[in-house]
Design an enzyme around this catalytic site. Structure first.
Site, PDB file in Angstrom:
ATOM      1  CG  ASP A   1      -2.363  -0.216   0.852  1.00 26.77           C
ATOM      2  OD1 ASP A   1      -2.762   0.714  -0.110  1.00 26.77           O
ATOM      3  OD2 ASP A   1      -3.169  -0.579   1.644  1.00 26.77           O
TER       4      ASP A   1
ATOM      5  CG  ASP B   1      -9.584   1.271  -1.751  1.00 30.89           C
ATOM      6  OD1 ASP B   1      -8.692   0.923  -2.409  1.00 30.89           O
ATOM      7  OD2 ASP B   1      -9.734   1.156  -0.442  1.00 30.89           O
TER       8      ASP B   1
END
Ligand code: GLA
Length: 541
Positions: free
Chosen positions: A184, A239
């Site tokens: 991430d 996302d």
């Protein structure tokens, strides 16, 4: 703006996760290793930052397939029991047999950094330890997927990021036997994105275990321009949903954004429009079918994001449609793109396949059904060519037809087709293993020969040549490959003669050439563990 909204959701989650990630400590392992730590493949040593990362390690030459928890679960319920249940369900549902392999925790990994700086398992969440969970996954014939962050902390801020600890963290991921890491980009303020991910790539090479690197900067820093040299896939978008519920319109915006980047995808380096939402609340059967078709056409990683422990038959049938998966896993690795759109209906094509056939997808977003003519010329075929048309969802073949075919599509539905000059639609190789780990133990001080096997089966159409095992095996291990039908068995023979008491490890790499396209297949790796229970004498002459 959407990203900001999402960050505020994550800030709320952080409060929960801080307590959720409280932990007990895992004892250090006493492993001695004879793995590629001491024997890095020579190409890696010569070329620390290759133009395409996968050229060295042979990983992800087709889009990775697996499962990841975030879309359906978020962080909170992730623990050892859940991941084991999911691994079991991947096997029981037939998803493993269809090629889904990578599985593991995401942000809910909940590790922490010990006083010695080493990443340490949260034993409250993973009582057997992250290494034992990897062994469980490997014993099922699946591959192990874990998570970290290139910044100082993960997105929830509950866990340490890799920044400043690249080498020790990549060593720990190797120790846990990881095959895939999602990395991430939260809490990375002020960091140079190319340097940060390059440092992790270099550390991973130094740690010596080939691992798929899935970069997750949501398109920040335009990873498609540089990340093929340091990773295998990169998120192109934010996302796809907040945990728990699919968001159809958002997912479609992402598909169309990802489509624009088609030129940057290819074997070993993929655009990633995020995990799938097939089978999640908020989806219908039609949406599931259309979503899966789009991800297959875009050569997107097929990482399921639904609860695979409880799926309808329709969801299983969609996720395991080998004809669709064959288009996604095509060894040419070309990302299909939009050839035309009239605002409601779009033709996704420009995806030649390994056998000379073409994939085509007519996707309809209008409110009423539509009839559309798909012309051979739009697929790069001669107008007067006599073509056979395979319907990927009904499994019916029409033809021979010249000029084109008219298809009727309902709202939110697709016509997913494969067009060929031959009435033959072979599925490229799809590999499934019975295990990725051989574990052997000596019983006496006298020399003995121990044997363990791994069987890899090709679920696709073409027959593979024998797998070739690379050089650099330790002196105590030899590997021979035998064939039986579409399965090949790696016979691992261990001769512990002259070894001292202790634990030994080897990582075996095997390579193959896809028989029809002639392109390299994604390499197969597996671990061989040897426990020598007491010093072993030398082999008598
Ligand atoms: C980011 C990623 C998600 C998920 C979460 C975990 O938002 O994009 O896919 O990994 O972090 O916190």
């Amino acid at each position: 703006m959407k990203r900001l909204a999402w960050i505020s959701v994550l800030v709320m989650l952080a409060a929960v996760s801080f307590f959720a990630c409280r932990r007990a400590q895992e004892p250090a392992s006493g492993l001695q290793t004879a793995s590629p730590l001491s024997n890095p493949p020579s190409a890696m040593a010569q070329n620390a930052v290759p133009a395409v990362h996968a050229a060295d390690d042979g990983l992800a030459l087709t889009p990775p397939m697996g499962w990841y928890p975030w879309n359906i679960f978020g962080e909170e319920p992730q623990n050892e029991k859940l991941i084991k249940e999911i691994a079991d369900a991947l096997v029981a549902s037939g998803m493993k047999e269809a090629g889904y392999a990578y599985v593991g925790p995401d942000e809910g990994i909940c590790f922490y950094r010990g006083a010695d700086g080493v990443l340490t398992t949260n034993l409250t969440r993973y009582p057997s330890g992250l290494r034992a969970l990897g062994d469980y996954v490997h014993a099922k014939g699946l591959k192990y997927e874990l998570y970290t962050d290139a910044g100082t902390k993960t997105c929830s801020t509950a866990m340490p990021g890799t920044k400043g600890h690249e080498l020790e963290d990549m060593r720990q991921f190797a120790e846990w036997r990881t095959d895939y890491i999602k990395i991430d980009w939260c809490n990375s303020e002020g960091q140079d994105i190319v340097k940060s991910y390059t440092a992790i790539h270099d550390a991973q090479h130094a740690a010596g275990r080939p691992i798929i690197h899935s970069l997750c900067s949501w398109g920040e820093g335009s990873p498609w321009l540089w990340a093929a040299a340091v990773g295998h896939l990169w998120r192109t978008t934010a996302d796809i949903c907040a945990p728990g519920n699919a968001d159809w319109s958002r997912a479609m915006r992402m598909a169309f954004a990802n489509e624009k980047l088609a030129a940057y995808a290819g074997p070993g380096h993929w655009n990633d429009p995020d995990m799938m939402i097939v089978g999640m609340p908020g989806m219908t059967e039609t949406r599931n079918r259309s979503f899966f078709s789009l991800w297959c056409m875009m050569a997107a990683p097929l990482i399921a994001g639904n609860d695979v422990r409880q799926m309808t038959k329709s969801t299983v049938d969609i996720l395991t449609n080998l004809e669709a998966i064959g288009i996604n896993q095509d060894p040419l690795g070309i990302q299909g793109k939009i050839v035309w759109t009239d605002g409601n209906t779009s033709l996704w094509a420009a995806k030649p396949l390994f056998d000379g056939s073409r994939a085509a997808l007519v996707f309809h977003q209008g409110r009423h059904s539509a009839e559309k003519l798909l012309k051979w010329s739009e697929l790069g075929l001669e107008e007067d060519a006599a073509c056979y048309v395979r319907n990927i969802w009904t499994h019916e073949t029409a033809g021979p037809l010249t000029g084109g075919i008219t298809v009727k599509v309902e709202p939110e539905d697709v016509a997913f087709l494969r067009i060929s000059l031959k009435n033959d639609f072979p599925v490229p190789p799809v590999l499934v293993a019975d295990s990725y780990r051989v574990s052997l133990r000596t019983s006496a001080a006298a020399p003995e020969v121990l044997t363990g096997t791994i069987t890899v089966t090709n679920k696709g159409g073409a027959e593979l040549p024998l797998w070739k095992v690379g050089q650099g095996l330790p002196s105590w291990l030899s590997v021979k490959v035998t064939r039986s039908g579409k399965s090949q068995t790696f016979v691992n023979t261990v001769s512990p003669s002259g070894l001292k008491k202790g634990l030994y490890h080897a990582l075996v790499r095997a390579d193959n050439i896809e028989p029809v396209s002639g392109r390299p297949m994604s390499a197969v790796y597996y671990d061989v563990d040897l426990e020598v229970s007491r010093d072993v004498g030398n082999q008598p002459d």
